[in-house]
Design a protein around this motif. Structure first.
Motif, PDB file in Angstrom:
ATOM      1  N   GLU A  61      85.218  59.521  54.425  1.00  0.00           N
ATOM      2  CA  GLU A  61      84.500  58.436  55.099  1.00  0.00           C
ATOM      3  C   GLU A  61      83.325  58.965  55.915  1.00  0.00           C
ATOM      4  OE1 GLU A  61      87.670  56.566  57.282  1.00  0.00           O
ATOM      5  OE2 GLU A  61      88.231  55.282  55.590  1.00  0.00           O
ATOM      6  N   SER A  62      83.502  60.116  56.567  1.00  0.00           N
ATOM      7  CA  SER A  62      82.381  60.664  57.336  1.00  0.00           C
ATOM      8  C   SER A  62      81.268  61.133  56.402  1.00  0.00           C
ATOM      9  CB  SER A  62      82.841  61.796  58.256  1.00  0.00           C
ATOM     10  OG  SER A  62      83.238  62.925  57.527  1.00  0.00           O
ATOM     11  N   ALA A  63      81.625  61.650  55.238  1.00  0.00           N
ATOM     12  CA  ALA A  63      80.606  62.049  54.266  1.00  0.00           C
ATOM     13  C   ALA A  63      79.907  60.826  53.679  1.00  0.00           C
ATOM     14  CB  ALA A  63      81.235  62.888  53.155  1.00  0.00           C
ATOM     15  N   GLN A  64      80.641  59.739  53.498  1.00  0.00           N
ATOM     16  CA  GLN A  64      80.046  58.524  52.941  1.00  0.00           C
ATOM     17  C   GLN A  64      79.005  57.931  53.876  1.00  0.00           C
ATOM     18  OE1 GLN A  64      83.717  56.436  52.190  1.00  0.00           O
ATOM     19  NE2 GLN A  64      83.581  56.816  49.996  1.00  0.00           N
ATOM     20  N   ALA A  65      79.105  58.203  55.167  1.00  0.00           N
ATOM     21  CA  ALA A  65      78.105  57.721  56.112  1.00  0.00           C
ATOM     22  C   ALA A  65      76.740  58.338  55.813  1.00  0.00           C
ATOM     23  CB  ALA A  65      78.530  58.035  57.543  1.00  0.00           C
ATOM     24  N   ASP A  66      76.739  59.579  55.308  1.00  0.00           N
ATOM     25  CA  ASP A  66      75.498  60.255  54.932  1.00  0.00           C
ATOM     26  C   ASP A  66      75.070  59.941  53.504  1.00  0.00           C
ATOM     27  OD1 ASP A  66      75.168  61.542  57.336  1.00  0.00           O
ATOM     28  OD2 ASP A  66      76.145  63.382  56.684  1.00  0.00           O
ATOM     29  N   ARG A  67      76.035  59.737  52.629  1.00  0.00           N
ATOM     30  CA  ARG A  67      75.768  59.610  51.200  1.00  0.00           C
ATOM     31  C   ARG A  67      76.591  58.448  50.678  1.00  0.00           C
ATOM     32  NH1 ARG A  67      77.764  65.106  49.424  1.00  0.00           N
ATOM     33  NH2 ARG A  67      76.676  64.747  47.484  1.00  0.00           N
ATOM     34  N   SER A  68      76.030  57.269  50.644  1.00  0.00           N
ATOM     35  CA  SER A  68      76.791  56.050  50.404  1.00  0.00           C
ATOM     36  C   SER A  68      77.488  55.993  49.045  1.00  0.00           C
ATOM     37  CB  SER A  68      75.889  54.826  50.568  1.00  0.00           C
ATOM     38  OG  SER A  68      74.828  54.887  49.640  1.00  0.00           O
ATOM     39  N   TYR A  69      77.036  56.747  48.057  1.00  0.00           N
ATOM     40  CA  TYR A  69      77.663  56.691  46.744  1.00  0.00           C
ATOM     41  C   TYR A  69      78.911  57.564  46.651  1.00  0.00           C
ATOM     42  CZ  TYR A  69      76.073  61.367  45.744  1.00  0.00           C
ATOM     43  OH  TYR A  69      75.887  62.703  45.791  1.00  0.00           O
ATOM     44  N   LEU A  70      79.127  58.453  47.613  1.00  0.00           N
ATOM     45  CA  LEU A  70      80.177  59.460  47.549  1.00  0.00           C
ATOM     46  C   LEU A  70      81.550  58.828  47.359  1.00  0.00           C
ATOM     47  CD1 LEU A  70      80.351  62.547  47.817  1.00  0.00           C
ATOM     48  CD2 LEU A  70      80.993  62.172  50.182  1.00  0.00           C
ATOM     49  N   HIS A 105      93.700  69.803  60.555  1.00  0.00           N
ATOM     50  CA  HIS A 105      92.241  69.775  60.607  1.00  0.00           C
ATOM     51  C   HIS A 105      91.708  70.117  59.222  1.00  0.00           C
ATOM     52  CE1 HIS A 105      91.936  69.944  65.083  1.00  0.00           C
ATOM     53  NE2 HIS A 105      93.108  70.524  64.943  1.00  0.00           N
ATOM     54  N   LEU A 106      90.753  69.351  58.722  1.00  0.00           N
ATOM     55  CA  LEU A 106      90.103  69.633  57.448  1.00  0.00           C
ATOM     56  C   LEU A 106      88.606  69.777  57.670  1.00  0.00           C
ATOM     57  CD1 LEU A 106      91.787  67.061  55.018  1.00  0.00           C
ATOM     58  CD2 LEU A 106      92.412  69.451  55.406  1.00  0.00           C
ATOM     59  N   SER A 107      87.991  70.660  56.911  1.00  0.00           N
ATOM     60  CA  SER A 107      86.530  70.749  56.911  1.00  0.00           C
ATOM     61  C   SER A 107      86.068  70.976  55.488  1.00  0.00           C
ATOM     62  CB  SER A 107      86.029  71.853  57.843  1.00  0.00           C
ATOM     63  OG  SER A 107      86.468  73.112  57.409  1.00  0.00           O
ATOM     64  N   ALA A 163      99.659  63.380  57.054  1.00  0.00           N
ATOM     65  CA  ALA A 163      98.553  63.680  57.965  1.00  0.00           C
ATOM     66  C   ALA A 163      97.370  64.255  57.194  1.00  0.00           C
ATOM     67  CB  ALA A 163      99.016  64.647  59.056  1.00  0.00           C
ATOM     68  N   MET A 164      97.649  65.112  56.209  1.00  0.00           N
ATOM     69  CA  MET A 164      96.578  65.689  55.410  1.00  0.00           C
ATOM     70  C   MET A 164      95.859  64.601  54.616  1.00  0.00           C
ATOM     71  SD  MET A 164      96.637  68.455  52.339  1.00  0.00           S
ATOM     72  CE  MET A 164      97.356  67.239  51.270  1.00  0.00           C
ATOM     73  N   ALA A 165      96.618  63.662  54.031  1.00  0.00           N
ATOM     74  CA  ALA A 165      96.002  62.582  53.258  1.00  0.00           C
ATOM     75  C   ALA A 165      95.120  61.703  54.146  1.00  0.00           C
ATOM     76  CB  ALA A 165      97.078  61.742  52.575  1.00  0.00           C
ATOM     77  N   VAL A 166      95.578  61.394  55.337  1.00  0.00           N
ATOM     78  CA  VAL A 166      94.778  60.584  56.260  1.00  0.00           C
ATOM     79  C   VAL A 166      93.525  61.346  56.672  1.00  0.00           C
ATOM     80  CG1 VAL A 166      94.740  59.505  58.545  1.00  0.00           C
ATOM     81  CG2 VAL A 166      96.750  59.237  57.074  1.00  0.00           C
ATOM     82  N   ALA A 167      93.668  62.644  56.979  1.00  0.00           N
ATOM     83  CA  ALA A 167      92.504  63.447  57.358  1.00  0.00           C
ATOM     84  C   ALA A 167      91.517  63.542  56.197  1.00  0.00           C
ATOM     85  CB  ALA A 167      92.943  64.838  57.807  1.00  0.00           C
ATOM     86  N   LEU A 168      92.020  63.664  54.977  1.00  0.00           N
ATOM     87  CA  LEU A 168      91.146  63.729  53.808  1.00  0.00           C
ATOM     88  C   LEU A 168      90.371  62.424  53.634  1.00  0.00           C
ATOM     89  CD1 LEU A 168      90.316  65.601  51.524  1.00  0.00           C
ATOM     90  CD2 LEU A 168      92.205  64.690  50.193  1.00  0.00           C
ATOM     91  N   LYS A 169      91.034  61.304  53.865  1.00  0.00           N
ATOM     92  CA  LYS A 169      90.355  60.004  53.797  1.00  0.00           C
ATOM     93  C   LYS A 169      89.258  59.915  54.862  1.00  0.00           C
ATOM     94  CE  LYS A 169      91.247  55.070  53.726  1.00  0.00           C
ATOM     95  NZ  LYS A 169      91.130  54.261  54.890  1.00  0.00           N
ATOM     96  N   ARG A 170      89.544  60.382  56.054  1.00  0.00           N
ATOM     97  CA  ARG A 170      88.546  60.370  57.137  1.00  0.00           C
ATOM     98  C   ARG A 170      87.379  61.311  56.830  1.00  0.00           C
ATOM     99  NH1 ARG A 170      92.704  60.302  62.210  1.00  0.00           N
ATOM    100  NH2 ARG A 170      93.243  58.112  62.012  1.00  0.00           N
ATOM    101  N   LEU A 171      87.702  62.455  56.219  1.00  0.00           N
ATOM    102  CA  LEU A 171      86.667  63.407  55.832  1.00  0.00           C
ATOM    103  C   LEU A 171      85.699  62.756  54.855  1.00  0.00           C
ATOM    104  CD1 LEU A 171      86.125  66.603  56.078  1.00  0.00           C
ATOM    105  CD2 LEU A 171      87.177  66.673  53.820  1.00  0.00           C
ATOM    106  N   THR A 199      78.500  70.281  57.179  1.00  0.00           N
ATOM    107  CA  THR A 199      79.949  70.444  57.104  1.00  0.00           C
ATOM    108  C   THR A 199      80.594  69.205  57.705  1.00  0.00           C
ATOM    109  OG1 THR A 199      79.776  72.839  57.301  1.00  0.00           O
ATOM    110  CG2 THR A 199      81.912  71.866  57.800  1.00  0.00           C
ATOM    111  N   TYR A 200      81.490  68.585  56.945  1.00  0.00           N
ATOM    112  CA  TYR A 200      82.217  67.404  57.409  1.00  0.00           C
ATOM    113  C   TYR A 200      83.574  67.834  57.933  1.00  0.00           C
ATOM    114  CZ  TYR A 200      78.594  65.064  54.763  1.00  0.00           C
ATOM    115  OH  TYR A 200      77.386  64.649  54.290  1.00  0.00           O
TER     116      TYR A 200
END
Length: 101
Positions: A31-40, A64-66, A21-29, A3-4
Motif C-alpha cells: 500500500e505504501s508503494a502504491q501511493a507512489d506508483r498507482s498501478y503497483l 518489520h519488512l523493507s 503479522a508478516m502478511a499484514v505488514a506485506l499488505k501495508r508495504l 525503500t518501502y
C-alpha cells in the motif's frame, strides 16, 4: 530507488503467529508503494528481495519488512540516488576479473 517499509505486531513469540503479522505488514508495504506508483500490484513483488526483521516485544514480536524495488526503472528514487555519479575512469572493468567483464 526508494525503500518501502512496514511493520505489524504479533500477539505471541511463537513463529506460527508471525505469519499473520508478516502478511499484514506485506499488505501495508504494498500500500505504501502504491501511493507512489498507482498501478503497483502484488505481482510486482515476485522475484524481489524483501527484508524481514523480527524483534521481541513484551508478550509478542514485531515484524518489520523493507523492500527496495529491483530492476524496475519506473520506481521512485531515494534522495541519495539523485546525486550525479562521477566516473573518473578508475573503475574500468577488466575481463575475467569478476568486475563486469
Amino acid at each position: 530507488m526508494v525503500t518501502y517499509r512496514a511493520m505489524e505486531h504479533a500477539s505471541s513469540k511463537d513463529p506460527h503467529d508471525w505469519g499473520r503479522a508478516m502478511a499484514v505488514a506485506l499488505k501495508r508495504l504494498l500500500e505504501s508503494a502504491q501511493a507512489d506508483r498507482s498501478y503497483l500490484d502484488h505481482q510486482h513483488l515476485i522475484d524481489q528481495d524483501i527484508v524481514m526483521r523480527i524483534e521481541a516485544e513484551e508478550g509478542g514480536a514485531c515484524v518489520h519488512l523493507s523492500w527496495r524495488p529491483q530492476n524496475q526503472e519506473d520506481a521512485p528514487q531515494d534522495d541519495d540516488d539523485r546525486a550525479p555519479v562521477v566516473d573518473d575512469g578508475a573503475s574500468e572493468a577488466v575481463e575475467g576479473s569478476g568486475r563486469g567483464g
